[in-house]
Design a protein around this motif. Structure first.
Motif, PDB file in Angstrom:
ATOM      1  N   ILE A 117      49.977  -7.510  -1.534  1.00 38.72           N
ATOM      2  CA  ILE A 117      50.412  -6.523  -2.517  1.00 38.72           C
ATOM      3  C   ILE A 117      51.905  -6.275  -2.362  1.00 38.72           C
ATOM      4  N   LYS A 118      52.351  -6.124  -1.130  1.00 41.91           N
ATOM      5  CA  LYS A 118      53.779  -5.896  -0.869  1.00 41.91           C
ATOM      6  C   LYS A 118      54.615  -7.101  -1.316  1.00 41.91           C
ATOM      7  N   LYS A 119      54.145  -8.288  -1.011  1.00 45.81           N
ATOM      8  CA  LYS A 119      54.883  -9.499  -1.382  1.00 45.81           C
ATOM      9  C   LYS A 119      55.046  -9.616  -2.890  1.00 45.81           C
ATOM     10  N   TYR A 120      53.980  -9.246  -3.629  1.00 47.58           N
ATOM     11  CA  TYR A 120      54.002  -9.385  -5.085  1.00 47.58           C
ATOM     12  C   TYR A 120      54.122  -8.037  -5.795  1.00 47.58           C
ATOM     13  N   ILE A 121      54.777  -7.069  -5.154  1.00 47.53           N
ATOM     14  CA  ILE A 121      54.894  -5.748  -5.762  1.00 47.53           C
ATOM     15  C   ILE A 121      55.635  -5.823  -7.095  1.00 47.53           C
ATOM     16  N   TRP A 122      56.475  -6.821  -7.268  1.00 50.05           N
ATOM     17  CA  TRP A 122      57.224  -6.994  -8.515  1.00 50.05           C
ATOM     18  C   TRP A 122      56.315  -7.392  -9.677  1.00 50.05           C
ATOM     19  N   THR A 123      55.085  -7.789  -9.385  1.00 52.66           N
ATOM     20  CA  THR A 123      54.127  -8.130 -10.441  1.00 52.66           C
ATOM     21  C   THR A 123      53.256  -6.940 -10.835  1.00 52.66           C
ATOM     22  N   CYS A 124      53.468  -5.798 -10.206  1.00 54.37           N
ATOM     23  CA  CYS A 124      52.663  -4.590 -10.437  1.00 54.37           C
ATOM     24  C   CYS A 124      51.191  -4.867 -10.090  1.00 54.37           C
ATOM     25  N   PRO A 125      50.889  -5.126  -8.809  1.00 54.26           N
ATOM     26  CA  PRO A 125      49.547  -5.556  -8.413  1.00 54.26           C
ATOM     27  C   PRO A 125      48.536  -4.441  -8.188  1.00 54.26           C
TER      28      PRO A 125
END
Length: 244
Positions: A117-125
């Protein structure tokens, strides 16, 4: 319709003029858990979310939109999870996308571990109306801001910056309304706002370079002809890193 019954139900009437206030008052007379906040002018979603966090009496806050449907065991399962996993500050879940008639279109699955989630936070997970959030932690991160759109997107970046811990339950606990209005609401102006939030957020959390490209791609959904937008949406969904 929740199996877990001990909760406060805060509802904002944002200066409605369509009879909503009367309907809400009728429900409030039947259920003492309902707390209606009636605005004397239109405040907007961001301001209402911020105020809701401030006035909520509980330790945990469950986010909800008027046109979505929480499955009956949502609150009970989320409360059980955070009780057993006290490190978690913000908990989401999978969701079913439904059409305007309530028919299931698809199941939406996002990363479940904090690391992804942190790694892909830019995707609004985190699916916003599935969010189950610790009030104390939200306030520490600055709570909701003054954004007119994509309040959740901006909030998740601030929460990562503040060191909050995320998780998603790997089962659908919500039916998320996905209709033709989706593309009307997500017009060019809305996408510009989203991209700006994404870029600022990426800088805030020092995201990897690919994130800056990723947050800009949604502009495709509104600059292409309307007849192609759904196809582009489906293509982007297939390559969405949240789904891997």
């Amino acid at each position: 319709n929740q199996t877990y019954k001990d909760f406060e139900f805060i509802i904002f009437d944002d200066f409605s003029n369509d009879g909503t206030s009367g309907i809400l008052e009728e429900y409030a007379t039947k259920d003492s858990r309902i707390k209606i906040i009636t605005n004397d002018k239109r405040m907007g979603l961001g301001a209402n979310l911020r105020k809701g966090v401030q006035i909520a009496q509980g330790k945990w806050i469950a986010r909800m939109d008027a046109d979505d449907i929480s499955l009956p065991e949502r609150l009970g399962k989320q409360l059980k999870y955070v009780t057993e996993n006290p490190r978690v500050d913000i908990l989401g879940s999978y969701a079913f996308d439904i059409d305007e008639d309530g028919n299931v279109i698809r199941e939406r699955r996002y990363p479940t571990s904090h690391e992804r989630i942190k790694k892909y936070i830019w995707t609004c997970p985190i699916i916003h109306p599935t969010a189950f959030m610790k009030k104390e932690s939200l306030l520490r991160a600055g709570s909701y801001g003054t954004e007119k759109r994509r309040q959740d997107y901006a909030l998740w970046f601030r929460c990562i910056k503040a060191g909050l811990y995320f998780s998603n339950l790997p089962e659908p606990l919500l039916k998320y309304r996905f209709t033709g209005d989706y593309f009307a609401k997500n017009n060019f102006r809305a996408m510009i706002t989203q991209v700006a939030i994404g870029w600022r957020g990426c800088i805030m959390v020092r995201a990897e370079p690919i994130a800056y490209v990723g947050v800009t791609i949604p502009l495709l959904k509104c600059v292409l002809p309307k007849q192609h937008r759904l196809a582009i949406f489906e293509l982007l969904r297939r390559i969405d890193p949240r789904n891997k």
